[in-house]
Structures are given as structure tokens and as C-alpha cells.
Design an enzyme around this catalytic site. Structure first.
Site, PDB file in Angstrom:
ATOM      1  N   MET A   1     -11.418  -6.286   5.048  1.00  0.00           N
ATOM      2  CA  MET A   1     -10.720  -5.337   5.911  1.00  0.00           C
ATOM      3  C   MET A   1     -10.531  -5.961   7.290  1.00  0.00           C
ATOM      4  SD  MET A   1     -10.011  -2.774   4.042  1.00  0.00           S
ATOM      5  CE  MET A   1      -9.292  -1.799   5.378  1.00  0.00           C
TER       6      MET A   1
ATOM      7  N   HIS B   1      -1.053  -1.199  -4.437  1.00  0.00           N
ATOM      8  CA  HIS B   1      -2.334  -0.923  -3.790  1.00  0.00           C
ATOM      9  C   HIS B   1      -2.440   0.571  -3.487  1.00  0.00           C
ATOM     10  CE1 HIS B   1      -5.935  -2.262  -1.608  1.00  0.00           C
ATOM     11  NE2 HIS B   1      -5.640  -1.314  -0.732  1.00  0.00           N
TER      12      HIS B   1
ATOM     13  N   HIS C   1      -8.410   0.964  -4.160  1.00  0.00           N
ATOM     14  CA  HIS C   1      -9.438   0.748  -3.138  1.00  0.00           C
ATOM     15  C   HIS C   1     -10.115   2.081  -2.859  1.00  0.00           C
ATOM     16  CE1 HIS C   1     -10.229  -0.295   1.395  1.00  0.00           C
ATOM     17  NE2 HIS C   1     -11.335  -0.075   0.726  1.00  0.00           N
TER      18      HIS C   1
ATOM     19  N   MET D   1      -9.104   7.846  -0.050  1.00  0.00           N
ATOM     20  CA  MET D   1      -9.963   8.185   1.083  1.00  0.00           C
ATOM     21  C   MET D   1     -10.460   9.618   0.938  1.00  0.00           C
ATOM     22  SD  MET D   1      -7.637   6.617   4.158  1.00  0.00           S
ATOM     23  CE  MET D   1      -6.730   5.077   3.955  1.00  0.00           C
TER      24      MET D   1
ATOM     25  N   GLY E   1       1.216  -2.194   4.063  1.00  0.00           N
ATOM     26  CA  GLY E   1       1.844  -0.887   3.912  1.00  0.00           C
ATOM     27  C   GLY E   1       3.112  -0.800   4.724  1.00  0.00           C
TER      28      GLY E   1
ATOM     29  N   MET F   1     -12.308   4.199  -0.879  1.00  0.00           N
ATOM     30  CA  MET F   1     -12.962   4.453   0.407  1.00  0.00           C
ATOM     31  C   MET F   1     -13.621   5.818   0.322  1.00  0.00           C
ATOM     32  SD  MET F   1     -10.077   2.888   2.977  1.00  0.00           S
ATOM     33  CE  MET F   1      -8.720   2.936   1.792  1.00  0.00           C
TER      34      MET F   1
ATOM     35  N   ASP G   1      -4.789   3.437  -1.799  1.00  0.00           N
ATOM     36  CA  ASP G   1      -5.887   3.714  -0.877  1.00  0.00           C
ATOM     37  C   ASP G   1      -6.421   5.122  -1.123  1.00  0.00           C
ATOM     38  OD1 ASP G   1      -6.033   1.319   0.808  1.00  0.00           O
ATOM     39  OD2 ASP G   1      -4.020   1.861   1.440  1.00  0.00           O
TER      40      ASP G   1
ATOM     41  N   SER H   1       0.840  -1.194   0.000  1.00  0.00           N
ATOM     42  CA  SER H   1       0.000   0.000   0.000  1.00  0.00           C
ATOM     43  C   SER H   1       0.875   1.244   0.000  1.00  0.00           C
ATOM     44  CB  SER H   1      -0.904   0.020   1.230  1.00  0.00           C
ATOM     45  OG  SER H   1      -1.510   1.302   1.359  1.00  0.00           O
TER      46      SER H   1
ATOM     47  N   ASP I   1      -6.592  -6.735   4.014  1.00  0.00           N
ATOM     48  CA  ASP I   1      -5.930  -5.450   4.218  1.00  0.00           C
ATOM     49  C   ASP I   1      -6.139  -5.006   5.653  1.00  0.00           C
ATOM     50  OD1 ASP I   1      -4.922  -2.882   4.140  1.00  0.00           O
ATOM     51  OD2 ASP I   1      -6.308  -2.143   2.619  1.00  0.00           O
TER      52      ASP I   1
ATOM     53  N   GLY J   1      -9.348   3.621   7.023  1.00  0.00           N
ATOM     54  CA  GLY J   1      -9.103   5.045   7.245  1.00  0.00           C
ATOM     55  C   GLY J   1      -7.676   5.391   7.572  1.00  0.00           C
ATOM     56  N   PHE J   2      -6.972   4.478   8.238  1.00  0.00           N
ATOM     57  CA  PHE J   2      -5.594   4.780   8.644  1.00  0.00           C
ATOM     58  C   PHE J   2      -4.735   3.533   8.546  1.00  0.00           C
ATOM     59  CE2 PHE J   2      -8.168   7.900  10.914  1.00  0.00           C
ATOM     60  CZ  PHE J   2      -7.494   9.082  10.637  1.00  0.00           C
TER      61      PHE J   2
ATOM     62  N   GLY K   1      -3.258  -4.379   9.218  1.00  0.00           N
ATOM     63  CA  GLY K   1      -2.467  -5.042  10.251  1.00  0.00           C
ATOM     64  C   GLY K   1      -1.692  -6.243   9.747  1.00  0.00           C
TER      65      GLY K   1
END
Length: 221
Positions: A139, A35, A68, A39, A199, A70, A37, A10, A177, A144-145, A179
Site C-alpha cells: 500500500m 481489482h 483486497h 472495506m 483506480g 480491508m 476493494d 480498481s 496500490d 480506505g479511500f 496514488g
């Protein structure tokens, strides 16, 4: 493991001051997907990038651009991200009032269509769109983070989805995606995932470490 494992670093964890160079470096290090992200500060509590950045990065890699979204609403932006160079467009059921129609539009644009399940989104959200889906993204954190801890309840969800995918006989990616690191990667793979978004774990240590990071993730830590 019979399914090939793909790693999707990511770019949220990359050095944004040198994003083109970071994408080239992670590509050369063995990334399978890039990837991205996206947002909007509305659907999720963070604000990142738009189609212009995807377009700017597209010449830096021939790898799959895994975008992705979001964002809500998602529909007004599907064409723009497709034109910018996305290969996969993944959306949340909660971000489109007509998920089936949105997936049809992604396919009509010549792109692979993905559906994203948040930690509290049930697997049943996919019941009537499995024929349109090319990727399912689970997820394992709340979106978001970056840098959040893996939510263990994602594992039985991955197992259920693996059974659903296998029953279709179709080549549908099962992506996870959130952790993902050297400890959680093997657990996600054992549950049935075949694409890992990472990431922090991919970009840790700078460019000289990227190849080792990706190899470790690919082989389950």
C-alpha cells in the site's frame, strides 16, 4: 523490463450505477486483473461492497478477480468471497490473529493468497509465510479511500520485497496500490513492482479513454 507488467484497475473508481458495464469496458480495454476493494468501515474508514457484488460481477469478465479484503476479522468471510468468484484473496496481517492459518485456508479454497502491507507494516511480517504467498500488495497510501497521494517510502519497501521474491524462485506477484498515475507508475515499476492497481488513472475520461489509460500505465506513463 523482463517481468510482464499487469494493470489492475480498481472498480472503486468506476461508475457504481453501471458496474457490470464498467467491468466489461475495462476488461475490453486491456485490464489484466479486476481489482475489488472490500472495506468494512471498521478496519478502514470507508464502507464499500461484499461478496454479493463480487458474485454479480463474476459473469461480466473472465479476467482475474483480485479481491483486497480491508476487513477485520477477515477469516469469517474467506469462504464467501471464494464462492463468489474471487481468484486472489489478499488480507492484512493486522486483520487476522493467525496469518499463516488464514493463508492456508485461502489456498485450501483453491485461490491465490495475498498479503497486504500498509505503509507502516514492516516487510518482516512476511518472514514466515513466504512459502504460502502468491501475491504481496504494497500500500502506497493508507487504505480506505481512492485518490490519495503516493507515499514515497513505499519505494524502498518495494525494492526489498523484489529481492525477497527473487530469492524464493517462486512466481509471486508484487503489486502496488495507492496514488498510481502516469508519474508514479514508472517509479513503482523501476523499484520492482509488476502489478499496478490504479483506480482514478484507469477510469479517467470514460470508457473511450480506458484503453489509452491502461496502455500508458503499462508502459510506465
Amino acid at each position: 523490463m523482463s517481468r510482464p507488467v499487469r494493470i489492475a484497475p480498481s472498480i472503486l473508481s468506476a461508475d457504481f450505477a453501471a458496474l457490470g458495464a464498467e467491468v466489461r469496458a475495462i476488461d475490453a480495454a486491456g485490464a489484466d486483473y479486476i481489482h475489488v476493494d472490500v472495506m468494512d468501515g471498521h478496519f478502514v474508514p470507508n464502507l464499500t461492497i461484499g461478496p454479493a457484488v463480487v458474485k454479480a460481477l463474476r459473469p461480466h469478465t473472465a479476467k482475474v478477480m483480485d479481491v483486497h479484503l480491508m476487513i477485520a476479522p477477515a477469516d469469517p468471510y474467506l469462504d464467501a468471497f471464494a464462492e463468489a468468484g474471487a481468484d486472489i484473496l489478499s488480507i492484512h496481517p493486522e486483520a487476522s490473529p493467525h496469518l499463516h492459518r488464514s493463508l492456508q485456508r485461502i489456498k485450501a479454497l483453491g485461490k491465490r493468497a495475498g498479503v497486504v502491507l500498509n505503509p507502516a507494516t514492516p516487510v518482516s511480517a512476511l518472514d514466515h509465510v513466504m512459502d504460502l504467498v502468491d501475491l504481496i500488495l504494497v500500500m502506497s497510501v493508507n487504505p480506505g479511500f481512492g485518490g490519495q497521494a503516493f507515499i514515497d517510502s513505499a519505494l524502498p519497501k518495494i525494492e526489498r520485497l523484489r529481492a525477497m521474491i527473487d530469492a524464493t524462485g517462486r512466481a509471486i506477484d508484487l503489486e502496488v496500490d495507492g496514488g498510481i498515475d502516469m508519474t508514479t507508475a514508472p517509479r513503482a515499476l523501476a523499484a520492482g513492482a509488476d502489478v499496478l492497481v490504479a483506480g482514478t488513472a484507469s477510469f479517467r475520461g470514460g470508457p473511450s479513454a480506458y484503453a489509452g489509460n491502461i496502455a500508458a500505465l503499462r508502459h510506465g506513463g
